[in-house]
Design an enzyme around this catalytic site. Structure first.
Site, PDB file in Angstrom:
ATOM      1  N   GLY A 114       0.786  -1.256  -0.206  1.00 37.52           N
ATOM      2  CA  GLY A 114       0.128   0.080   0.219  1.00 37.52           C
ATOM      3  C   GLY A 114       0.831   1.368  -0.109  1.00 37.52           C
ATOM      4  O   GLY A 114       0.235   2.475   0.060  1.00 37.52           O
ATOM      5  N   THR A 145       3.072   2.525  -2.168  1.00 37.35           N
ATOM      6  CA  THR A 145       3.352   3.146  -3.556  1.00 37.35           C
ATOM      7  C   THR A 145       2.425   2.519  -4.429  1.00 37.35           C
ATOM      8  O   THR A 145       1.665   1.600  -4.484  1.00 37.35           O
ATOM      9  CB  THR A 145       5.060   2.784  -4.012  1.00 37.35           C
ATOM     10  N   TYR A 159      -1.739 -11.369 -18.285  1.00 40.27           N
ATOM     11  CA  TYR A 159      -1.055 -12.581 -18.762  1.00 40.27           C
ATOM     12  C   TYR A 159      -1.338 -13.818 -17.550  1.00 40.27           C
ATOM     13  O   TYR A 159      -0.524 -14.747 -17.905  1.00 40.27           O
ATOM     14  CB  TYR A 159       0.338 -12.248 -19.106  1.00 40.27           C
TER      15      TYR A 159
END
Length: 334
Positions: free
Chosen positions: A66, A68, A198
């Site tokens: 949390g 960045t 992905y």
């Protein structure tokens, strides 16, 4: 190339040695604009908070990773909507700075707790502090992640273990620890995991991440089926390319792949952390109480653009189409 601090302008040489002129990289958290495909003008990002003020009043949120990037953006949005948030990661100094910044911005207290999600004992200690300081959470966001690009033949066992421990095992440790406490307390909660597009398709050169993120998705869909009876919901967001300093420094350190990404995104621009934060806030809110077991792709149409075998034909000019159509007509009956 700093995204979050001021303005950066770059000149570079493309992989085919063509000079690419200077262009705007970003101001604040805004994505690229000068080098975007023309259709991007139809799809501007909306940076404001989507939900009503007070949506999260009297709710507690626990967000890993949390300090960045996406984690910071999601915490900011939840806090602005009234939540009391606790953010967790290994770097306590960064966490405290982020917590103070968001608290001052929103007027709601944000707590910081040091936690290495790879270590079950560290997770247990962090959750103990969460419960002691603010109580059991109403929202749990598994956002902690690790990734880097590498040819798979160069991966060491430690490299594989590092990524899978953070992404898959870390998500499992946090989810199982908090989930067991919620069951015992007979309290429901909304869980959200941040993966990637992905995770569904697989991808070379990021194999540990692809495998671990796919495992996270199966963890969430499995628990959505099993723990719904205990009042818990589980959902997943698969973001496409979101330009954050941490991710791009490891996955596109030279900037050489950025233009290719834009060409593969149907709407012609990168996403923003705030757009992901708004979707996260909705999925974890009471407005989404009938949404569980969902895996939501938010990528500007990148996945479908890459997947379609003939999508490359969008580069064909009208003149080239005329030549091709004449050639096709000439083959009729042959």
């Amino acid at each position: 190339m700093a995204l979050f601090r001021g303005l950066t302008v770059l000149n570079r040489v493309s992989p085919n040695k063509c000079f690419i002129p200077a262009r705007l990289i970003g101001i604040g958290t805004n994505p690229l604009y000068q080098s975007q495909p023309p259709q991007a003008r139809f799809f501007p990002s909306s940076e404001g908070v989507m939900l009503l003020p007070g949506t999260y009043k009297n709710k507690v949120a626990f967000i890993t990773g949390g300090g960045t990037g996406l984690g910071k953006a999601m915490t900011t949005t939840l806090s602005s909507l009234g939540a009391e948030c606790m953010i967790a990661s290994r770097n306590l100094d960064v966490l405290k700075k982020t917590a103070d910044e968001i608290s001052q911005q929103t007027g709601n207290k944000v707590h910081a707790v040091q936690c290495n999600v790879r270590d079950p004992a560290s997770v247990e200690a962090a959750v103990n502090q969460l419960v002691n300081d603010v109580g059991l959470p109403d929202v749990v966001i598994n956002n902690a992640a690790g990734n880097f690009i590498s040819p798979s033949e160069k991966l060491s066992p430690n490299a594989w273990r590092t990524i899978t421990d953070i992404v898959l095992n870390g998500t499992a440790y946090v989810t199982l620890d908090i989930g067991k406490r919620l069951i015992k307390a007979e309290k429901g909660a909304a869980f959200l995991a941040i993966t990637t597009i992905y995770a569904e398709s697989g991808s070379g050169f990021v194999v540990p991440s692809a495998a671990a993120k796919a495992g996270v998705e199966k963890l969430c869909t499995s628990l959505a089926a099993e723990w719904g009876r205990y009042g818990m919901r589980f959902n997943v967001i698969q973001p496409g390319p979101i330009k954050t300093k941490g991710a791009f420094s490891r996955l596109d350190p030279t900037g050489m792949f950025e233009q290719n990404m834009l060409e593969n995104i149907a709407v012609g621009r990168l996403g923003t952390p705030e757009e992901i934060a708004n979707l996260a806030a909705y999925l974890c809110s009471d407005y989404a109480s009938w949404v569980s077991g969902a895996i939501i792709r938010m990528d500007g149409g990148e996945y479908v653009s890459i997947a379609g075998e003939f999508n490359g034909l969008k580069k064909v000019t009208p003149e080239q189409w005329a030549i091709m159509e004449a050639m096709i007509r000439s083959t009729k009956g042959s």
